[in-house]
Every structure is written in C-alpha cells, then in structure tokens.
Write an enzyme that holds these catalytic residues in place. Structure first.
Site, PDB file in Angstrom:
ATOM      1  N   TRP A  31     -25.829  25.284 -28.944  1.00 51.24           N
ATOM      2  CA  TRP A  31     -25.655  25.685 -27.545  1.00 51.24           C
ATOM      3  C   TRP A  31     -26.081  27.436 -26.389  1.00 51.24           C
ATOM      4  O   TRP A  31     -25.695  27.894 -26.356  1.00 51.24           O
ATOM      5  CB  TRP A  31     -24.191  25.555 -27.879  1.00 51.24           C
ATOM      6  CG  TRP A  31     -23.215  25.842 -26.749  1.00 51.24           C
ATOM      7  CD1 TRP A  31     -22.551  26.252 -25.520  1.00 51.24           C
ATOM      8  CD2 TRP A  31     -22.609  23.942 -26.061  1.00 51.24           C
ATOM      9  NE1 TRP A  31     -21.783  25.723 -24.616  1.00 51.24           N
ATOM     10  CE2 TRP A  31     -21.546  24.217 -25.114  1.00 51.24           C
ATOM     11  CE3 TRP A  31     -22.203  23.134 -26.767  1.00 51.24           C
ATOM     12  CZ2 TRP A  31     -21.223  22.837 -24.722  1.00 51.24           C
ATOM     13  CZ3 TRP A  31     -21.945  21.842 -26.065  1.00 51.24           C
ATOM     14  CH2 TRP A  31     -21.175  22.392 -25.170  1.00 51.24           C
ATOM     15  N   SER A  65     -21.334  28.587 -31.265  1.00 55.26           N
ATOM     16  CA  SER A  65     -21.365  29.200 -32.138  1.00 55.26           C
ATOM     17  C   SER A  65     -20.032  29.286 -33.073  1.00 55.26           C
ATOM     18  O   SER A  65     -19.507  29.633 -33.676  1.00 55.26           O
ATOM     19  CB  SER A  65     -20.181  30.423 -30.780  1.00 55.26           C
ATOM     20  OG  SER A  65     -21.665  30.670 -30.422  1.00 55.26           O
ATOM     21  N   CYS A  89     -23.732  32.438 -27.854  1.00 57.17           N
ATOM     22  CA  CYS A  89     -23.040  32.860 -26.417  1.00 57.17           C
ATOM     23  C   CYS A  89     -22.328  32.001 -25.751  1.00 57.17           C
ATOM     24  O   CYS A  89     -22.115  30.628 -25.438  1.00 57.17           O
ATOM     25  CB  CYS A  89     -24.273  32.462 -25.425  1.00 57.17           C
ATOM     26  SG  CYS A  89     -24.035  32.990 -24.270  1.00 57.17           S
ATOM     27  N   HIS A  97     -12.455  26.427 -24.037  1.00 60.93           N
ATOM     28  CA  HIS A  97     -11.660  26.799 -25.806  1.00 60.93           C
ATOM     29  C   HIS A  97     -12.309  27.871 -25.652  1.00 60.93           C
ATOM     30  O   HIS A  97     -12.514  28.267 -27.368  1.00 60.93           O
ATOM     31  CB  HIS A  97     -11.189  25.496 -26.607  1.00 60.93           C
ATOM     32  CG  HIS A  97     -11.887  24.643 -26.606  1.00 60.93           C
ATOM     33  ND1 HIS A  97     -12.753  23.923 -25.662  1.00 60.93           N
ATOM     34  CD2 HIS A  97     -13.281  24.561 -27.548  1.00 60.93           C
ATOM     35  CE1 HIS A  97     -14.662  22.955 -26.192  1.00 60.93           C
ATOM     36  NE2 HIS A  97     -14.532  23.103 -27.236  1.00 60.93           N
ATOM     37  N   PHE A 122     -22.532  40.157 -36.054  1.00 60.95           N
ATOM     38  CA  PHE A 122     -22.462  39.129 -35.079  1.00 60.95           C
ATOM     39  C   PHE A 122     -23.063  39.109 -34.429  1.00 60.95           C
ATOM     40  O   PHE A 122     -22.528  40.479 -32.986  1.00 60.95           O
ATOM     41  CB  PHE A 122     -20.859  39.684 -34.653  1.00 60.95           C
ATOM     42  CG  PHE A 122     -20.310  39.222 -33.834  1.00 60.95           C
ATOM     43  CD1 PHE A 122     -18.982  38.207 -33.580  1.00 60.95           C
ATOM     44  CD2 PHE A 122     -19.089  39.660 -32.886  1.00 60.95           C
ATOM     45  CE1 PHE A 122     -18.561  37.740 -33.412  1.00 60.95           C
ATOM     46  CE2 PHE A 122     -18.615  39.068 -31.276  1.00 60.95           C
ATOM     47  CZ  PHE A 122     -18.587  37.798 -31.772  1.00 60.95           C
ATOM     48  N   ARG A 136     -27.890  39.950 -20.497  1.00 59.17           N
ATOM     49  CA  ARG A 136     -27.488  40.592 -22.190  1.00 59.17           C
ATOM     50  C   ARG A 136     -28.400  39.828 -22.562  1.00 59.17           C
ATOM     51  O   ARG A 136     -28.266  39.887 -24.270  1.00 59.17           O
ATOM     52  CB  ARG A 136     -26.273  40.714 -22.179  1.00 59.17           C
ATOM     53  CG  ARG A 136     -25.469  41.558 -21.937  1.00 59.17           C
ATOM     54  CD  ARG A 136     -23.473  41.697 -21.641  1.00 59.17           C
ATOM     55  NE  ARG A 136     -23.046  42.763 -20.648  1.00 59.17           N
ATOM     56  CZ  ARG A 136     -23.042  42.122 -19.551  1.00 59.17           C
ATOM     57  NH1 ARG A 136     -23.731  41.375 -18.827  1.00 59.17           N
ATOM     58  NH2 ARG A 136     -22.289  43.003 -18.813  1.00 59.17           N
TER      59      ARG A 136
END
Ligand code: DLZ
Length: 162
Positions: A31, A65, A89, A97, A122, A136
């Site tokens: 995703w 994720s 991400c 959600h 993580f 980022r």
C-alpha cells in the site's frame, strides 16, 4: 540517529557497528508503494553501506501496513535472519481507519519482536499528507528506511554483545 530536528538519513557513521555477516529480512507494505519502495531502497543502500552482503538481505511483501506484524513473524520464524525491518506508510488525511492500522502495526511489530526475540524494527511513516510522506522517503527530510536500517544494525550488535 535522527530526532525531530534532524534529517532521517543523518547519523554518526562512526557510531554504527560493522554489519558484515549480519542477516536481515525486510517486510514491505505494498500500500502506498511509491513511498514504501523508496523506504526499501534506502534501507538496502544503508545496510550495504555498512557491510551487509546482498545475499544476506531478504525482501518480502505484504498487502498493507496492517499485515506487517504477520509478515515479520513469518520471516522471523521461518528464515535465518538476525533482525526484521518493517516498512510501511499510512497517510492520515487519506486513510479513514488510520488509528486502527497504525496501532495494529505498532503493537503487532512490538509483540513479534518480544515473542521471537529477534529485533523487529518499526519503519512505518505516519504522516498527515502525501507530501510529508515524500519528504521522508528520500526527500528533504531524508529516508525513514535509512533510519530503520541503522536501528536494525544497532539492535543486532547489542544482542550479539550481551
Ligand atoms: C485499507 C488501507 C487503507 C485505507 N490505507 C492504508 C494505508 O494508508 N497504508 C497501508 O499500509 N495500508 C492501508 N490499508 C490496507 C491495510 O493495511 C490492510 O492491508 C487491509 O486493511 C487488509 O487487511
């Protein structure tokens, strides 16, 4: 290592242990793949920069994720890795959600590490906007994948020393 004022890719290179011989699994969420594949590229480049061989990096993909903890557990339990790096991400402004997915990923990743006794990192971006994610993922704020790779190397080194 990066703090909130610094670039995610800036760190004290001399504080990073030699990583030759360490083995890493990387689990990448598909995703938002334009972002997560950049995180993966950053993580691989950083691992190799510190001595990790290509053959010691195994890359696996999960749909999103939310599935990172399960993917990390499969990798930790079925392959010979010293650490697992999870990359994802979740964009708040685009994900209704957001909290469910982020909390499941964060709690799940923590639990897999504690359960398997293998460091599970993580490397999940949780920005408000797509642009913040781009910044980022190899943009003006560096690459979260670089930061995750350095964390993984340091955790493997810590475990080996103890
Ligand atoms: C469903 C969903 C949504 C809406 N947003 C994201 C996201 O921003 N980032 C991400 O990694 N995954 C997202 N997903 C997919 C979920 O993580 C998961 O793959 C599905 O809910 C299936 O369990």
């Amino acid at each position: 290592m990066a703090d909130k004022k610094k670039n995610l890719s800036e760190y004290d290179i001399h504080a990073v242990p030699e990583a030759k011989g360490m083995r890493f699994g990387i689990v990448v969420a598909e995703w938002n793949d334009e972002i997560t594949f950049e995180l993966c590229r950053g993580a691989i480049d950083t691992l190799k920069k510190h001595g990790v061989e290509d053959d010691d990096i195994d890359i696996h993909y999960v749909p999103g994720s939310f599935e990172l903890p399960m993917g990390a557990q499969f990798v930790a339990e079925t392959t010979k890795v010293d650490a697992v790096i999870c990359l994802g991400c979740v964009i708040q402004g685009e994900t209704r959600h957001f909290e469910f997915i982020c909390n499941a990923a964060a709690d799940g990743i923590t639990n897999v590490g504690l359960k398997t006794n293998i460091p599970v990192i993580f490397g999940v971006l949780t920005p408000d906007t797509w642009q913040q994610a781009k910044d980022r993922a190899g943009g003006k704020h560096g690459n979260k994948g670089d930061e995750a790779a350095i964390s993984a190397i340091k955790m493997v080194d810590l475990r080996r020393k103890l």
